[in-house]
Design a protein around this motif. Structure first.
Motif, short mmCIF file in Angstrom:
data_model
loop_
_atom_site.label_atom_id
_atom_site.label_comp_id
_atom_site.label_asym_id
_atom_site.label_seq_id
_atom_site.Cartn_x
_atom_site.Cartn_y
_atom_site.Cartn_z
N SER A 1 -27.15 6.79 6.79
CA SER A 1 -26.34 7.39 8.12
C SER A 1 -25.04 7.21 7.83
O SER A 1 -24.35 7.88 8.50
CB SER A 1 -26.98 7.09 9.43
OG SER A 1 -26.94 5.81 9.36
N ILE B 1 -37.28 7.09 11.73
CA ILE B 1 -36.86 7.71 10.86
C ILE B 1 -38.09 7.41 9.63
O ILE B 1 -38.34 8.20 8.93
CB ILE B 1 -35.71 7.22 10.28
CG1 ILE B 1 -34.27 7.67 11.00
CG2 ILE B 1 -35.25 7.63 8.54
CD1 ILE B 1 -33.23 6.88 10.65
N MET C 1 -31.56 14.75 9.52
CA MET C 1 -31.94 14.64 8.12
C MET C 1 -32.52 15.52 7.37
O MET C 1 -33.83 15.98 8.05
CB MET C 1 -32.62 13.19 7.82
CG MET C 1 -32.68 12.81 6.55
SD MET C 1 -33.27 11.09 6.20
CE MET C 1 -34.67 11.27 6.97
N LYS D 1 -28.68 10.84 6.33
CA LYS D 1 -29.29 11.11 7.52
C LYS D 1 -28.58 11.44 8.61
O LYS D 1 -28.99 11.09 9.64
CB LYS D 1 -30.45 10.27 7.59
CG LYS D 1 -30.12 8.92 7.44
CD LYS D 1 -31.16 7.89 7.58
CE LYS D 1 -30.74 6.33 7.36
NZ LYS D 1 -31.68 5.51 7.68
N ASP E 1 -33.66 2.78 2.37
CA ASP E 1 -32.27 2.82 3.08
C ASP E 1 -31.25 2.05 2.70
O ASP E 1 -31.63 1.09 2.07
CB ASP E 1 -32.50 2.49 4.50
CG ASP E 1 -31.39 2.68 5.53
OD1 ASP E 1 -30.43 3.54 5.34
OD2 ASP E 1 -31.80 2.38 6.94
N ILE F 1 -31.26 6.59 1.16
CA ILE F 1 -30.98 7.44 2.32
C ILE F 1 -30.04 6.51 3.06
O ILE F 1 -30.02 5.33 3.13
CB ILE F 1 -32.25 7.80 2.95
CG1 ILE F 1 -33.12 6.63 3.16
CG2 ILE F 1 -32.97 8.83 2.22
CD1 ILE F 1 -34.32 6.86 4.12
#
Length: 135
Positions: free
Chosen positions: A100, A32, A125, A121, A71, A98
């Protein structure tokens, strides 16, 4: 001519012009991290780290970094705590989170700290969403 310096800081020249904005990306998943970096490096100077502790040191030593992309789930400190500490160091820094995970899981924390930019994401993403948010 494109010029790329050794990692972790990408010092780029594109057609003889340096990117104006400097971004710090904090992401512990290498695939990522590389996808975001590769997408942004043509237009921005991107510095990369995998930990919140390193990010805080970089922010303290680099007053020209304008944007923090982090993140939310990092190994030793979550991205919201990093964002809160980054704002103490640099009250005007822009922050994009960001994740997931489901954004709804973080709504209370986002509101409590006055954060607004969260990009998921999930699956593929949206790198374009990051680009639009930066601009």
């Amino acid at each position: 001519m494109n010029k790329v310096a050794n990692a972790p800081f990408l010092d780029l020249e594109i057609d003889g012009k340096r990117s104006a904005r400097k971004i710090l990306l904090v992401e512990d998943v290498e695939s990522i991290q590389l996808a975001i970096r590769d997408f942004l490096f043509a237009r921005f100077d991107v510095q990369i780290t995998t930990t919140a502790e390193q990010a805080l040191m970089i922010l303290a030593m680099s007053p020209d970094i304008e944007l923090l992309i982090t993140d939310i789930k990092l190994p030793e400190m979550n991205g919201f705590e990093l964002g809160r500490l980054a704002r103490r160091l640099r009250p005007d820094i822009q922050i994009i989170f960001i994740t997931s995970y489901d954004v709804n899981e973080f709504i209370d924390v986002i509101r409590e700290h006055g954060f607004s930019q969260v990009i998921t994401k999930h699956g593929r993403m949206s790198l374009r969403e990051i680009e639009v948010t930066i601009e």
